[in-house]
Structures are given as C-alpha cells and as structure tokens.
Design an enzyme around this catalytic site. Structure first.
Site, PDB file in Angstrom:
ATOM      1  N   LYS A   1      35.684  43.348  36.539  1.00  0.00           N
ATOM      2  CA  LYS A   1      36.856  43.709  37.307  1.00  0.00           C
ATOM      3  C   LYS A   1      37.788  42.680  36.936  1.00  0.00           C
ATOM      4  O   LYS A   1      37.734  41.563  37.330  1.00  0.00           O
ATOM      5  CB  LYS A   1      36.679  43.564  39.046  1.00  0.00           C
ATOM      6  CG  LYS A   1      37.762  43.688  39.722  1.00  0.00           C
ATOM      7  CD  LYS A   1      37.704  43.918  41.067  1.00  0.00           C
ATOM      8  CE  LYS A   1      38.588  44.768  41.756  1.00  0.00           C
ATOM      9  NZ  LYS A   1      39.792  43.922  41.864  1.00  0.00           N
TER      10      LYS A   1
ATOM     11  N   CYS B   1      38.121  -5.016  42.135  1.00  0.00           N
ATOM     12  CA  CYS B   1      38.262  -6.570  42.044  1.00  0.00           C
ATOM     13  C   CYS B   1      39.467  -7.110  42.436  1.00  0.00           C
ATOM     14  O   CYS B   1      39.660  -8.375  42.231  1.00  0.00           O
ATOM     15  CB  CYS B   1      37.977  -7.056  40.555  1.00  0.00           C
ATOM     16  SG  CYS B   1      39.292  -6.470  39.256  1.00  0.00           S
TER      17      CYS B   1
HETATM   18  S1  IVH Z   1      39.488  51.161  38.480  1.00  0.00           S
HETATM   19  C1  IVH Z   1      40.229  54.467  41.318  1.00  0.00           C
HETATM   20  N1  IVH Z   1      38.505  49.454  36.879  1.00  0.00           N
HETATM   21  O1  IVH Z   1      41.309  46.346  40.860  1.00  0.00           O
HETATM   22  C2  IVH Z   1      39.967  53.252  40.531  1.00  0.00           C
HETATM   23  N2  IVH Z   1      40.236  48.715  38.561  1.00  0.00           N
HETATM   24  O2  IVH Z   1      41.031  46.861  43.521  1.00  0.00           O
HETATM   25  C3  IVH Z   1      41.206  52.437  40.132  1.00  0.00           C
HETATM   26  N3  IVH Z   1      40.726  46.457  38.270  1.00  0.00           N
HETATM   27  O3  IVH Z   1      44.205  48.407  41.064  1.00  0.00           O
HETATM   28  C4  IVH Z   1      40.947  51.291  39.274  1.00  0.00           C
HETATM   29  N4  IVH Z   1      39.669  45.865  36.909  1.00  0.00           N
HETATM   30  O4  IVH Z   1      44.141  46.679  39.258  1.00  0.00           O
HETATM   31  C5  IVH Z   1      39.296  49.554  37.822  1.00  0.00           C
HETATM   32  N5  IVH Z   1      37.603  47.751  35.479  1.00  0.00           N
HETATM   33  C6  IVH Z   1      38.585  48.138  36.348  1.00  0.00           C
HETATM   34  C7  IVH Z   1      39.310  47.031  36.926  1.00  0.00           C
HETATM   35  C8  IVH Z   1      40.193  47.550  38.217  1.00  0.00           C
HETATM   36  C9  IVH Z   1      40.551  45.325  37.663  1.00  0.00           C
HETATM   37  C10 IVH Z   1      41.934  46.313  39.651  1.00  0.00           C
HETATM   38  C11 IVH Z   1      42.970  47.413  39.277  1.00  0.00           C
HETATM   39  C12 IVH Z   1      42.895  48.208  40.773  1.00  0.00           C
HETATM   40  C13 IVH Z   1      42.225  46.870  41.546  1.00  0.00           C
HETATM   41  C14 IVH Z   1      41.439  47.697  42.704  1.00  0.00           C
END
Ligand code: IVH
Length: 686
Positions: free
Chosen positions: A126, A424
């Site tokens: 993420k 010191c």
């Molecule tokens: S999938 C419906 N994959 O996390 C799913 N999101 O909390 C859409 N994000 O707004 C998102 N890495 O900005 C997805 N590998 C990843 C991600 C990711 C970061 C962020 C993204 C999203 C937020 C959701």
C-alpha cells in the site's frame, strides 16, 4: 536535418513531421524500457542525444509539437485554479485491517460469500502517496485527475505529464480506445530528502513527510514547479474502458501485466497468492523489506484476483468487499517531550537529545530521539513539555518531526543549547559556520574522555571484546585509566576491584586487551578518533602510507593527493598529529606493543584492482562477516555502497538476500555469491 535546396517548404515540413513523430516514438519506447521494464537498451547519453535532436526540430517547427511529445514533460502553462473532473466510475477507498484476526475475518467473509476456497489473492504494497486517474485516448495521455471526493477530482494533467514514470503514449497498438488507469503518485525517499534540503536552503518550509511533499507537488498551479519534484508512479487498477480491441484479462494479475506491456508501471512486489497463510507470510515479508525500500508504504493491499469473484463480493459503502488494506503499525505517533538533554560526544560536540514519554512507533518503543543541533530545534520549534510527533521511517532511527503547537502549554519557552559544557563546565564554542557547538576542554572533559575510549575499544577500531560502556565508566571513575594507552597497563589486581568482575571475566578482558595489540594499520588509525576519519578514510590512508612514520609527517598537500580525502579531512589529520599530546599518545601505544603487518611491497598496485567497481553487499555469509568483506573490497580499491542503483557494478548476495537482490536483478547488475566473491578477492589480490 538539412534544408535541401531542391525541397519546397512543404516538403521540408513534411519531412520534419515524420522525423518528429519517429523521434517521439523512439523516446517513448526507450522511456518505457527504462522506467517500466527496468531494462534500458540505450545509454543515458544516447537518450539525451535523441531528446536534443527532437527539441531542436520542435524549436524550428513549433506548430508540429505534439501534446504528448517527450519534451512536453517540463510543464505547460501555469493555472489560476484546477478544473473539476467527474470520474466516470467512482474512485473508491479501502477498508483496513490492523491485525491477523481482522485479516482472517476478511478471508472468512469471502469464503462464505463465494461458498468455496479455491480462489486466489493478489498482494501489493500500500503506497503512501495520492491516488490519481490517468485517461489514455487512442494511446495518448489526455487527462490526469486527483481522486477528490471519489466522484469529482481535479484536473492535474499538465503536472502529471512531468512525471517520468508515467507514459505519455502507450506502447503497442492493442490497447482500448479509451483506457483509464488508476494508481498512486508518490515521492521516493531519496528525492524527498533532497527536496527538503533544497527547501531549507531556499528558506522554505520542509515537508513533514513524503506524502505531503507528493501532494504539495501535484497540486502546484505551475507545472514547471512540479517538473522539479521527484515524483514516481505505480498503477493498481483500471477505471473506465471503451472499445477494447481484445477482451481484457479476466483477472487482476494478468491485467496488470497487460498494462505493463502497454507501458504502465506496476509494482515489482505484486504477487499472486493462493492461501490465507501465504498472504500472512507476504505481509510479514513486507514488514521486513519495508526499511530497505526507497519509498514509503503503510501496509499491504490484498485483492481477490478474479474479476468474476470481485463482482460477487460487491461493495459496502464506498469500499469494495473484495479488497482490504492490512496496515502496518503506525510509523508516526504523538507523545510528550519530557526533557531535552545535552550529550557530549567524542569530539566535544554538544548534541541535544529529546527524552520522550515512551511510545510505540512502528512496533518499537521509543524513549529518545536526537534533535541534532540548535538550528533543527529552531526550525522544528520544539519545546520541553510539547506534544510532539515522533516518526520512524525508511531507516530505523526515530526522529521528532514537529510539535503540535495548538497543544502547547501556555508558559513554555524556546529551548537554547547552553554555552557551557554540561559535563565539565568549559565554554562551548561554535565552530565556523557549523550549526553545532563544541566543549572547548578537549580531553580534560570527562565526557569526551569517556567517548574517546569507547571509540578506541569499539568493534571496528581495536575491537576489545568485553570492554563495554559500563566498564569504561568504572575504569574512569576509579581513575584506573585516563587515556587510551592506560588500557595496556591494566592488571588483574586493578580489574578485580571493579563491580561485577569475577576472575574469569578479568582474565577474558586481559586476553582481549592483549589480543588487540595485533591489529591492522587502518584499524589503528581509525581508533585514534581523528575528526572525520572514518573506516574508509583510514583504509585509504593505510593503502597510501607504507609506515606510521610517513603518515605522522604527511603534509596537507600529500594527503590531498589521496582519493576521497578533501581539504577538511587533510587539515584534521595534520592538526591531529601536530598536537604534541597526540604524537606522544601514538608513541606510547606503539611502545605498549601495538603492531600490524607491514604492507606488502606491491600494496599500491594491488589496491587498484577493483577501483572501477561500485559494490553492494547484501544477505549473510558463511565464512565472512560483512565488515570483513567491505574491508577487503576497500583494500582492493572498490567503492562499497549501501544501496543498489544504476551505478552499482556488482552485487554480492549472500543467504537470505532480499529486495536489493531483486532490484539488482531488475537492473541487470552482475550478481555474485560467496564462492564467486572469494574467487574475485583472490584474483584481484594477485
Ligand atoms: S486499490 C478499490 N491498491 O489507498 C480499490 N489502493 O485507502 C482502490 N493505495 O485511494 C484502491 N496503494 O490511494 C489500491 N496497491 C494499492 C494501493 C492503494 C495505495 C491507496 C489509494 C486509495 C487508498 C485507499
């Protein structure tokens, strides 16, 4: 391109148009190979040459410039405000899991709804950045938008075009007529550090973290500013699609690789996982890999792989029930700054250290964090009693990010580092333009004395095993030693008087002290603790001076001839040995019996064998420890670096090598194992 006399203006223009299109296409292709496939086909210089050729043609024929020309990344016109963009399909958010139990509940829900167990997941980091939507029409990037409230975002097309890792034009020709891809724009850590340094140098405010820096950079009304910011992108899905030429993949994994072929960058850590257990193992693996990544991640996103399965799961509120973000423990938390204490280092530098109300950050309890110097304290405006944000990121060293000023106590006052040494009482002086001040007492200051001895006995210096901090303190308190050479006069009778020292530990310690006398020239130089002479400078000195005598008498000019030695270090070395106290100390250590093997006659030729190599070491080894490898490589003239980059020429990969190995593989860097390393060292020493 030459203006042939026989050609009409139209013909020349037509020729230029063809050439501009061809150059544009080639540059897009090479950018794709470099940024998406990590497999460049031409050198940076060749790329620059093509780029300049295109630039010059476009200068002559500005009417032929295509919107998505590689030259247009530098940014178009500045805006007054951003236009709004309605997302055809809403941009959703994710539900979070914070522990295995919550993750298992997610898995169970899927099993129950699908009523089977033979489905697979996709896992990806993420990324801690900002969601963006990119729309390609007939393969050209025509629109980029922020997520906004999920329904309506802002048009940031000109800004996004400046990001190198985002394709302006898709590769191949089987892509859909309209293809919306979604992903995260983020700022790699190295770029973030540089940017903040530049901000501070320009008198601007530093960004609190890479995410804020990425957000601030994307939301610039002037794309020329965005162009200077080191942003990057990974894709994690698609949105609206029209008229696909072929049916798109029926699962996320295959779709991602289809996108990659079209030139969209996807995470190299993307994995297809068949079971709950493999998902939990992936999460653990990422917790370990995280500190080595060059970008921030705050968890793992798991998704059901097959779109048919995703559809069956559906949504709750604005989040899909087929995906979850399993978050890492928080990296940034707030706590109370209980006190600021001043530590006095080996060279007398006064360093303010924050004593914190113990708090868990990223799974580790933090009680102290350095505040570096007065400038840092002023910049961050931290005061005793403040509620402060503490962070552990990238590397593991915790830091105080800032104070929450709104929660400040009414009677608080700014903190000022004292102008006397807290140990010191001697005057502390500011050195030239340095931000730090130093205790002026030198080795008569007990704090400096203690730190000098701790350094002298440390593993990379004289390596006296069993001589821990507590024993050093006792030896000093009981006046059994004053300077490092006194260590070699210690006797059994002296040591047995110390707290918690039995006969056995005294014997062990005396043996370790005795053994330390057989050392190397480099270790000895390093142990002396000359300002800014670290391990690697000590090795350079060893390789360039055949004897201690020659080093003691070296002039600044002679020292400057050595690779890696600049004005400051050369001056520090000369000043150190010119001080009579120091030369007497060196003499006394040699008299105590410290010695090292004479350098071999052809040492200097030998030391150059690997001088063209930039080597990274990763993983663990059966017959070496990393310091030994590093030292041997240094002696052969190699540069040893901590992180893999395009410049790396060799990766030495031991057991359990992780992300560095992966990165080196992707970059096509030569990778050698322990046996091959042995061979390399032997051959290079001939
Ligand atoms: S999938 C419906 N994959 O996390 C799913 N999101 O909390 C859409 N994000 O707004 C998102 N890495 O900005 C997805 N590998 C990843 C991600 C990711 C970061 C962020 C993204 C999203 C937020 C959701």
């Amino acid at each position: 391109m030459s203006l042939d006399r026989g050609n009409t203006e139209e013909e020349v223009k037509e020729k230029a148009k063809v050439e501009i299109n061809e150059l544009s296409k080639q540059l897009h292709l090479h950018a794709h190979k470099y940024y998406v496939l990590d497999d460049p086909e031409i050198t940076d210089a060749e790329y620059d040459q093509l780029f300049r050729k295109l630039e010059s043609l476009e200068k002559n024929f500005p009417e032929l410039i295509i919107d998505t020309s590689p030259t247009q990344r530098v940014g178009g016109q500045a805006l007054d405000k951003f236009q709004q963009v309605a997302h055809v399909k809403p941009m959703l958010s994710l539900t979070n899991a914070f522990d295995n139990e919550e993750y298992q509940a997610f898995h169970k829900r899927i099993q129950q709804t699908l009523n089977r167990s033979d489905f697979d997941y996709i896992a990806e980091p993420k990324l801690d950045g900002l969601a963006v939507s990119l729309t390609y029409k007939n393969g050209l990037l025509v629109q980029a938008a922020t997520r906004g409230d999920g329904q309506i975002g802002e048009n940031i097309t000109s800004n996004v075009k400046t990001i190198d890792t985002i394709a302006l034009q898709l590769q191949g020709d089987h892509y859909p007529e309209i293809l919306e891809v979604r992903g995260e724009v983020f700022m790699p850590l190295a770029g973030f550090k540089n940017l903040n340094q530049t901000q501070l140098n320009n008198g601007d405010k530093a960004f609190a973290n890479p995410r804020n820096a990425a957000a601030g950079s994307l939301r610039q009304l002037d794309p020329a500013i965005t162009a200077t910011r080191p942003l990057a992108f990974y894709c994690y899905g698609i949105g609206h699609v029209e008229n696909p030429k072929h049916e798109l993949a029926d699962n996320y994994y295959d779709l991602m690789f289809q996108l990659k072929q079209w030139g969209i960058r996807i995470s190299p850590l993307l994995k297809q996982l068949p079971t709950l257990e493999s998902c939990l193992a992936y999460y653990q693996k990422l917790v370990e890999v995280r500190p080595n990544l060059d970008y921030e991640i705050d968890g793992v996103v798991f998704k059901l792989n097959h779109f048919a399965d995703q559809e069956k799961m559906g949504f709750i509120a604005r989040a899909p029930r087929w995906s979850i973000a399993y978050k890492f423990p928080a990296q940034e938390v707030s706590t109370t700054l209980l006190a600021i204490e001043i530590q006095v280092g080996r060279t007398g530098v006064l360093t303010p250290v924050a004593r914190l109300e113990p708090v868990e950050v990223g799974g580790v309890t933090v009680t102290n964090a350095t505040l570096h110097n007065q400038d840092e304290i002023n910049k961050k405006d931290v005061r005793v009693g403040d509620t402060v944000i503490v962070r552990r990121a990238g590397d593991v060293i915790p830091e105080v990010v800032r104070s929450i000023v709104s929660r400040r106590l009414p009677n608080s006052t700014p903190f000022v580092i004292p102008d006397t040494c807290p140990i010191c009482g001697a005057v502390a002086v500011k050195i030239n333009d340095e931000a730090k001040s130093r205790c002026s007492a030198g080795l008569t200051c007990p704090a400096q004395q203690k730190e000098v001895i701790k350094h002298f006995v440390s593993r990379k210096a004289m390596n006296i095993d069993g001589l821990g901090d507590r024993i050093v303190e006792q030896l000093l308190e009981n006046k059994l030693i004053l300077h490092v050479d006194d260590l070699y006069t210690l006797t059994k009778e002296n040591l047995i008087t110390l707290e918690r020292m039995g006969e056995k530990s005294v014997d062990n310690l005396l043996t370790a002290i005795e053994r330390s006398k057989q050392t190397t020239f480099a270790r000895f130089i390093y142990a002396l603790g000359i300002r800014e002479v670290g391990e690697s400078t000590a090795l350079s000195l060893q390789n360039n001076f055949k004897s201690l005598e020659l080093l003691l008498n070296a002039s600044t000019e002679e020292l400057l001839l050595i690779k890696d030695i600049g004005d400051v270090v050369a001056k520090n070395i000369v000043t150190f040995f010119a001080d009579e106290k120091n030369s007497r100390l060196v003499q006394s250590l040699i008299e105590a019996g410290i010695c090292w093997p004479e350098p071999s006659i052809n040492q200097s030729e030998k030391s150059q064998a690997l001088s063209d190599e930039i080597i990274v070491i990763t993983g663990s080894f059966e017959n070496f420890n990393r310091d030994e490898i590093k030292q041997q490589l240094h002696q052969l003239g190699a540069q040893v670096s901590g992180s893999v980059s395009k410049k790396t020429t060799i990766l030495v990969a031991g057991e359990k090598a992780g992300s560095k190995l992966e990165k080196a593989q992707n970059l096509g860097i030569r990778i050698i194992n322990e046996d091959e390393l042995n061979k390399l060292l032997n051959e290079s020493s001939l």
